[in-house]
Write a protein that holds these residues in place. Structure first.
Motif, mmCIF file in Angstrom:
data_model
loop_
_atom_site.group_PDB
_atom_site.id
_atom_site.type_symbol
_atom_site.label_atom_id
_atom_site.label_comp_id
_atom_site.label_asym_id
_atom_site.label_seq_id
_atom_site.Cartn_x
_atom_site.Cartn_y
_atom_site.Cartn_z
ATOM 1 N N PRO A 240 0.806 -1.224 0.000
ATOM 2 C CA PRO A 240 0.000 0.000 0.000
ATOM 3 C C PRO A 240 0.835 1.267 0.000
ATOM 4 O O PRO A 240 1.911 1.306 0.590
ATOM 5 C CB PRO A 240 -0.833 -0.112 1.277
ATOM 6 C CG PRO A 240 -0.137 -1.107 2.116
ATOM 7 C CD PRO A 240 0.663 -1.988 1.239
ATOM 8 N N GLY A 241 0.313 2.295 -0.675
ATOM 9 C CA GLY A 241 0.966 3.596 -0.724
ATOM 10 C C GLY A 241 0.209 4.614 0.110
ATOM 11 O O GLY A 241 -0.291 4.284 1.193
ATOM 12 N N VAL B 299 -8.712 4.284 2.582
ATOM 13 C CA VAL B 299 -8.205 3.266 1.667
ATOM 14 C C VAL B 299 -6.959 3.825 0.998
ATOM 15 O O VAL B 299 -6.950 4.978 0.558
ATOM 16 C CB VAL B 299 -9.244 2.901 0.582
ATOM 17 C CG1 VAL B 299 -8.816 1.629 -0.146
ATOM 18 C CG2 VAL B 299 -10.635 2.732 1.171
ATOM 19 N N ARG B 300 -5.916 2.997 0.947
ATOM 20 C CA ARG B 300 -4.648 3.457 0.363
ATOM 21 C C ARG B 300 -4.467 2.907 -1.042
ATOM 22 O O ARG B 300 -5.130 1.954 -1.442
ATOM 23 C CB ARG B 300 -3.497 2.997 1.263
ATOM 24 C CG ARG B 300 -3.497 3.688 2.616
ATOM 25 C CD ARG B 300 -2.516 3.058 3.568
ATOM 26 N NE ARG B 300 -2.921 1.696 3.930
ATOM 27 C CZ ARG B 300 -2.263 0.927 4.795
ATOM 28 N NH1 ARG B 300 -1.159 1.372 5.366
ATOM 29 N NH2 ARG B 300 -2.688 -0.279 5.078
ATOM 30 N N GLN B 301 -3.529 3.518 -1.746
ATOM 31 C CA GLN B 301 -3.174 3.014 -3.077
ATOM 32 C C GLN B 301 -2.737 1.560 -2.960
ATOM 33 O O GLN B 301 -2.020 1.197 -2.038
ATOM 34 C CB GLN B 301 -1.997 3.820 -3.636
ATOM 35 C CG GLN B 301 -2.359 5.232 -4.019
ATOM 36 C CD GLN B 301 -1.117 6.020 -4.402
ATOM 37 O OE1 GLN B 301 -0.010 5.696 -3.989
ATOM 38 N NE2 GLN B 301 -1.326 7.058 -5.184
ATOM 39 N N GLY B 302 -3.150 0.764 -3.924
ATOM 40 C CA GLY B 302 -2.668 -0.604 -3.981
ATOM 41 C C GLY B 302 -3.182 -1.489 -2.873
ATOM 42 O O GLY B 302 -2.531 -2.461 -2.498
ATOM 43 N N GLU B 303 -4.348 -1.159 -2.316
ATOM 44 C CA GLU B 303 -4.914 -2.084 -1.335
ATOM 45 C C GLU B 303 -6.429 -2.199 -1.507
ATOM 46 O O GLU B 303 -7.085 -1.311 -2.060
ATOM 47 C CB GLU B 303 -4.561 -1.664 0.099
ATOM 48 C CG GLU B 303 -5.490 -0.629 0.686
ATOM 49 C CD GLU B 303 -5.324 -0.429 2.183
ATOM 50 O OE1 GLU B 303 -4.713 -1.273 2.863
ATOM 51 O OE2 GLU B 303 -5.822 0.601 2.672
ATOM 52 N N ALA C 13 -5.918 -7.326 -10.219
ATOM 53 C CA ALA C 13 -5.010 -6.676 -11.175
ATOM 54 C C ALA C 13 -5.061 -5.157 -11.005
ATOM 55 O O ALA C 13 -4.027 -4.480 -11.057
ATOM 56 C CB ALA C 13 -5.384 -7.062 -12.603
ATOM 57 N N LEU C 14 -6.261 -4.622 -10.755
ATOM 58 C CA LEU C 14 -6.392 -3.181 -10.562
ATOM 59 C C LEU C 14 -5.644 -2.758 -9.296
ATOM 60 O O LEU C 14 -4.961 -1.736 -9.266
ATOM 61 C CB LEU C 14 -7.867 -2.789 -10.472
ATOM 62 C CG LEU C 14 -8.148 -1.293 -10.499
ATOM 63 C CD1 LEU C 14 -7.891 -0.730 -11.880
ATOM 64 C CD2 LEU C 14 -9.580 -0.984 -10.086
ATOM 65 N N ARG C 15 -5.759 -3.573 -8.271
ATOM 66 C CA ARG C 15 -5.043 -3.285 -7.023
ATOM 67 C C ARG C 15 -3.546 -3.274 -7.288
ATOM 68 O O ARG C 15 -2.819 -2.371 -6.857
ATOM 69 C CB ARG C 15 -5.370 -4.357 -5.982
ATOM 70 C CG ARG C 15 -4.628 -4.152 -4.684
ATOM 71 C CD ARG C 15 -4.506 -5.396 -3.848
ATOM 72 N NE ARG C 15 -3.488 -6.309 -4.387
ATOM 73 C CZ ARG C 15 -2.917 -7.269 -3.681
ATOM 74 N NH1 ARG C 15 -3.279 -7.485 -2.425
ATOM 75 N NH2 ARG C 15 -2.016 -8.051 -4.217
ATOM 76 N N ASP C 16 -3.080 -4.275 -8.011
ATOM 77 C CA ASP C 16 -1.646 -4.381 -8.255
ATOM 78 C C ASP C 16 -1.118 -3.223 -9.090
ATOM 79 O O ASP C 16 0.073 -2.939 -9.078
ATOM 80 C CB ASP C 16 -1.321 -5.716 -8.930
ATOM 81 C CG ASP C 16 -1.523 -6.876 -7.959
ATOM 82 O OD1 ASP C 16 -1.593 -6.600 -6.736
ATOM 83 O OD2 ASP C 16 -1.618 -8.027 -8.396
ATOM 84 N N SER C 17 -2.027 -2.557 -9.828
ATOM 85 C CA SER C 17 -1.559 -1.396 -10.583
ATOM 86 C C SER C 17 -1.595 -0.139 -9.717
ATOM 87 O O SER C 17 -1.471 0.972 -10.212
ATOM 88 C CB SER C 17 -2.399 -1.218 -11.846
ATOM 89 O OG SER C 17 -3.688 -0.778 -11.495
ATOM 90 N N GLY C 18 -1.802 -0.318 -8.412
ATOM 91 C CA GLY C 18 -1.662 0.805 -7.486
ATOM 92 C C GLY C 18 -2.929 1.594 -7.230
ATOM 93 O O GLY C 18 -2.888 2.730 -6.780
ATOM 94 N N ASP D 21 -7.248 -6.851 1.683
ATOM 95 C CA ASP D 21 -5.974 -6.693 2.367
ATOM 96 C C ASP D 21 -6.209 -6.234 3.797
ATOM 97 O O ASP D 21 -5.403 -6.469 4.676
ATOM 98 C CB ASP D 21 -5.096 -5.683 1.630
ATOM 99 C CG ASP D 21 -4.816 -6.148 0.208
ATOM 100 O OD1 ASP D 21 -4.415 -7.311 0.047
ATOM 101 O OD2 ASP D 21 -5.022 -5.371 -0.729
ATOM 102 N N ARG D 22 -7.335 -5.543 3.988
ATOM 103 C CA ARG D 22 -7.799 -5.185 5.335
ATOM 104 C C ARG D 22 -9.295 -5.383 5.348
ATOM 105 O O ARG D 22 -9.948 -5.228 4.311
ATOM 106 C CB ARG D 22 -7.508 -3.710 5.626
ATOM 107 C CG ARG D 22 -6.206 -3.457 6.373
ATOM 108 C CD ARG D 22 -6.105 -2.008 6.777
ATOM 109 N NE ARG D 22 -6.298 -1.081 5.681
ATOM 110 C CZ ARG D 22 -7.050 0.008 5.774
ATOM 111 N NH1 ARG D 22 -7.700 0.290 6.889
ATOM 112 N NH2 ARG D 22 -7.172 0.817 4.739
ATOM 113 N N ILE D 23 -9.839 -5.722 6.517
ATOM 114 C CA ILE D 23 -11.290 -5.932 6.593
ATOM 115 C C ILE D 23 -11.872 -5.010 7.657
ATOM 116 O O ILE D 23 -11.368 -4.959 8.786
ATOM 117 C CB ILE D 23 -11.619 -7.402 6.968
ATOM 118 C CG1 ILE D 23 -11.062 -8.352 5.909
ATOM 119 C CG2 ILE D 23 -13.131 -7.582 7.114
ATOM 120 C CD1 ILE D 23 -11.171 -9.806 6.299
ATOM 121 N N ALA D 24 -12.909 -4.254 7.288
ATOM 122 C CA ALA D 24 -13.654 -3.483 8.284
ATOM 123 C C ALA D 24 -15.035 -4.103 8.380
ATOM 124 O O ALA D 24 -15.629 -4.451 7.357
ATOM 125 C CB ALA D 24 -13.749 -2.022 7.870
#
Lengths: 364, 533
Positions: B253-254, B281-285, B451-456, B474-477
């Motif tokens: 995550p970014g 929510v962060r980039q890539g997560e 794939a969208l997540r992996d592209s950041g 990657d995280r659960i709320a």
């Protein structure tokens, strides 16, 4: 898979409905002791066999095209505008004011001006119900129909107290100036040898109505506004998702709808009567609903349906004039056509869909 | 072995050109739980409707306890000892449990004797099957799990020996589902026969004795549950090998792209649906929002997607966005780089009467490349774009001129996902990405999200399917009653803990889990009723 091919939906269903209506009408005519075949011939003779008959048929059809388009545009936004009558009446007021108070040098400019005025007045009359629906959640059917009554009273007042020339007995405006006279079909198509469309009211507005059909088609299926109107009509929740503003679409669709109804007045008020009279709409506002229904809310369908209803109107008038069939019966026949093509649509459609399904299964 | 409780031989049923059931034969042994599994549209519900007398089969025979039986209507099904618990309950909301139980089987014009009789019978049933519900409670005050019990009671009161449950866990929390399974096990012990229709492999493995798999209207296999495994069942359902686990690399995550602070939403009845939600929510997560339907997840997506106004603060890429005014609509959100796959594709994501190409422009119809000039849209360009997207996302049939309603659920969803993902958004909001979608398409859609997540990109995922949340996020709320109950990492939690959070319980409950769950549900409903008034 669609249940049946598009051509069957667009042509076969209305055609069968029409035949059913014709059969039932024949029974009614038989019931009062007249010959339905003679009657039908009389109608065709009167409406279609002479150019003057065509002149009337096309005149009525022009009215119905405008009001049919009015209903259709609103319908694509899932708004049932049954206020055509009132919007036509106000359109007539707009035409009368434009013709009476502006000194037009030429009919073409007068047509431009009166057309604009008619559209503006019709749209303005549709605006109030549109606003109430969009902002206050009033039901469009209730508000538009109430506005028909308000329009009738308003016109009554204006004609009697404001626009009636001093000394005149009937509640109507003065005759419009000569410069606003629209070319009739007789003037346009007659040659030195033969007179065409003798004495009939069809005029140049017919072509404007046809142009309006084309314009509405392009609006609905080729522009972004039309795309948004249809999307909103199909699903309000989806429109909201896409960021289409429901208030804006409701109001714009109703304004266009009202403008189209109002423009009918250039045909009936400026083209035919050449003055504004009471009840100038001649019920066309309501016929427009049937026309739109039968035409599947598609401008081309509306063009055809308007021709059919024009034929029924003119043929019916001829029939009442020349045969022993009373005028009320003509109304019954017209009502039957509306009933079958409009209200009882599913009665024909469902068996037909089953038939097509069975046929397709046979192929497979 | 005794005669099967129910046996179907050669059942076929067609709706027009669609063969919903084709030559289906199945024998359900008495005193067992028999699972029927298949994708949406495989014909499970049609088969059960035939068994319950809603449809008449075109061909085939039904045997109940060895006797050939005609089931022309539901009365006949009840007389034959068949009880049905529908996915959507058939209960009168403002009647008591007792009144619902006798509805349709009253003994006479006067209710008092019937009610008294039913009360006695219910006490007996409750004792026998460990199935307790207050007979005088009004249905609308009961939790969903309890309402389902009332449905089971109704069937038992009508002396059903064979109980059919259609997707019974769709509306339940995991804890409630466990309770249901305990009830079913008890019913089985007492000799009842149970048919469980589901599309969830886990439930089949957990509770059934035998499982039948349906695919495209046909029964492809009937096997003993102990002799099969989820992978094999999935393959039987889909007709090819399927990857059940989502394969993904650890996230990287970014910076935070989406920040929500103290978000509140009040619905049109005056009930608070979001009560101060904060998250980021962060980039890539992928942030997964777990929760039982109706706890505010929909409202959260709607505010973020511009379909509803709210109070609080939302920042996108550090800039605050408008939540109530002119720039709070879907168009403004799209301009901010927020794409939205809504929860309900049929009511929101698509216009069902629009052709595929019209739907691909939907929401993006202001895009300059879709316009021919100031006046007209460039329909040809949209169609070309649609054809490209359909090819890339394997939408079948790849016909841009086909209306949305003529595509299968999976292909409809692929159209929506293609439209939104191909916009290369900064943030993707995605609600119930695989609801009503076949397994093959689920696999594909999950791959696209990863794939969208992996592209950041930042992804906010809302789903009522806990499996989906656990495997994608990657995280659960977890949301309950308009609030975030807690955040967990998938590696550090399990279904039990999430299930409790979904029922509004953080930490271990003191007494029994069931009581704690019921207590939370009651509190939530009380609050809503109060605000509604």
């Amino acid at each position: 898979m669609d249940k049946m091919p598009a051509w069957a939906d667009a042509i076969l269903v209305p055609l069968i409905s029409l035949i059913l209506a014709a059969l039932l009408s024949s029974l009614v005519i038989l019931g009062i002791g007249e010959n339905p075949i003679d009657a039908f011939q009389q109608m065709v003779q009167g409406a279609l066999m002479q150019s003057s008959g065509w002149g009337y048929t096309l005149y009525y059809a022009t009215n119905f095209m405008f009001t049919g388009l009015c209903v259709a545009v609103a319908f694509h936004a899932r708004l049932f505008n049954i206020g055509g009558e009132g919007q036509v009446a106000l359109g007539g007021l707009g035409v009368a004011l434009a013709c009476l108070y502006i000194p037009w040098p030429h009919w073409s400019l007068a047509l431009l001006g009166s057309g604009l005025a008619a559209a503006l007045f019709g749209a303005a009359w549709a605006f109030v119900p549109a606003y109430l629906t969009a902002k206050r959640g009033s039901h469009i059917v209730i508000t538009t129909i109430m506005f028909n009554f308000i329009a009738a009273s308003l016109l009554n007042y204006v004609l009697v107290n404001v626009l009636r020339p001093t000394g005149a007995m009937d509640p109507a405006t003065a005759k419009f100036p000569e410069a606003t006279h629209l070319p009739s079909f007789q003037e346009m198509f007659s040659t030195a040898e033969t007179v065409m469309f003798r004495g009939s009211p069809a005029n140049i507005s017919f072509f404007i109505a046809v142009a309006a059909c084309c314009a509405v088609w392009a609006l609905l299926w080729r522009t972004r506004l039309g795309y948004e109107i249809r999307a909103f009509g199909h699903s309000e929740s989806a429109a909201k998702y896409a960021g289409i503003n429901p208030v804006r679409i409701t109001i714009i669709a109703m304004l266009i709808s009202g403008a189209l109804a109002g423009m009918m007045a250039i045909n009936s008020t400026q083209g035919e009567a050449e003055r504004l009279v009471l009840n100038a709409s001649e019920g066309a506002g309501f016929i427009g609903i049937a026309v739109a229904l039968m035409g599947r809310n598609h401008p081309f369908g509306i063009f055809l349906a308007a021709l059919l209803f024009g034929f029924l109107y003119q043929g019916g008038a001829e029939l009442a004039f020349w045969s022993g069939i009373p005028r009320e019966l003509i109304v019954v026949i017209q009502a039957l056509v509306i009933l079958f093509t409009g209200a009882l649509d599913n009665m024909v459609r469902m068996p037909l869909e089953k038939l097509f399904l069975a046929m397709r299964k046979g192929d497979a | 072995m005794s005669a099967p409780a129910i046996e179907l031989r050669g059942i076929s049923k067609a709706f027009g050109p669609v063969q919903a059931n084709k030559d289906i034969s199945i024998a359900v042994q008495p005193g067992t739980i028999h699972g029927i599994i298949g994708e949406n549209g495989a014909g499970k519900s049609t088969l059960m409707s035939i068994l319950y007398g809603f449809y008449k089969a075109d061909a085939g025979e039904i045997f109940i306890k060895g006797q050939p039986t005609q089931i022309p209507d539901s009365q006949a099904a009840i007389a034959a000892g068949i009880g049905m618990v529908f996915q959507h309950f058939k209960l009168v909301q403002n009647f008591t449990v007792l009144e619902n139980v006798i509805l349709g089987v009253e003994d006479g014009a006067m209710l008092r004797p019937s009610l008294a009789k039913a009360r006695k019978a219910l006490t007996q049933i409750a004792a026998e099957y460990d199935l307790h519900v207050d007979p005088d409670a009004v249905i609308e005050t009961l939790s969903v799990g309890h309402q389902q019990r009332v449905e089971i009671l109704k069937a038992l009161y009508r002396q059903a020996d064979i109980l059919i449950l259609d997707e019974p866990t769709g509306v339940l929390t995991p804890a409630e589902a466990d309770q249901l399974f305990r009830i079913l096990a008890r019913l089985k012990e007492e000799g009842k026969t149970i048919i469980l229709i589901t599309h969830k492999l886990r439930e089949i493995m957990e509770i059934t004795d035998t499982v039948s798999v349906m695919r495209r209207g046909q029964m492809t296999a009937t096997v003993k549950t102990s002799e099969t495994n989820p992978e094999e069942l999935a393959e039987l359902m889909v007709g090819r090998k399927v990857l059940l686990r989502v394969e993904k690399a650890p996230s990287n995550p970014g910076a935070a792209v989406l920040e929500v602070e103290n978000l509140r939403v009040v619905d049109s009845f005056g009930v608070e649906r979001l009560r101060g939600v904060s998250l980021h929510v962060r980039q890539g997560e992928i942030l997964g929002i777990a929760g039982v339907a109706g706890n505010g997840q929909s409202e959260l997506l709607e505010v973020l997607g511009g379909m509803r106004s709210g109070e609080g603060r939302i920042r996108v890429n550090g800039e605050e966005i408008d939540l109530t005014g002119k720039h709070s609509d879907g168009q403004s959100r799209r301009k901010r780089g927020i794409a939205h796959v809504p929860e309900d594709r049929q009511e929101e994501g698509l216009i069902m009467e629009y052709m595929a190409w019209e739907n691909v422009a939907f929401g993006y119809h202001h895009d300059p490349k879709y316009q021919k000039n100031a006046l007209f849209m460039d329909n040809a360009a949209i169609r070309a774009d649609t054809a490209a997207k359909m090819e890339k996302f394997d939408v079948r049939p790849p016909n841009p001129r086909l209306k949305a309603r003529n595509f299968s659920g999976g292909n409809q969803q692929k159209i929506v996902v293609a439209r939104e993902i191909e916009r290369d958004p900064d943030i993707l909001l995605i609600g119930q990405p695989t609801r009503g979608v076949d397994i093959g398409a689920i696999e594909f859609i999950h791959e696209q999200i990863i794939a969208l997540r992996d592209s950041g990109k930042a992804i906010l995922l809302v789903s009522v399917e806990l499996d989906e949340i656990m495997s994608l996020s990657d995280r659960i709320a977890v949301m309950f009653d308009g609030k975030i109950m807690g955040e967990r990492l998938p590696s550090e939690t399990d279904e039990r803990e999430l299930g409790l959070l979904m029922a509004g319980i953080s930490g271990e409950p003191e007494g029994s889990v069931a009581e704690a769950v019921a207590e939370q549900m009651r509190k939530k409903e009380e609050r809503e009723a109060e605000q509604h008034g």
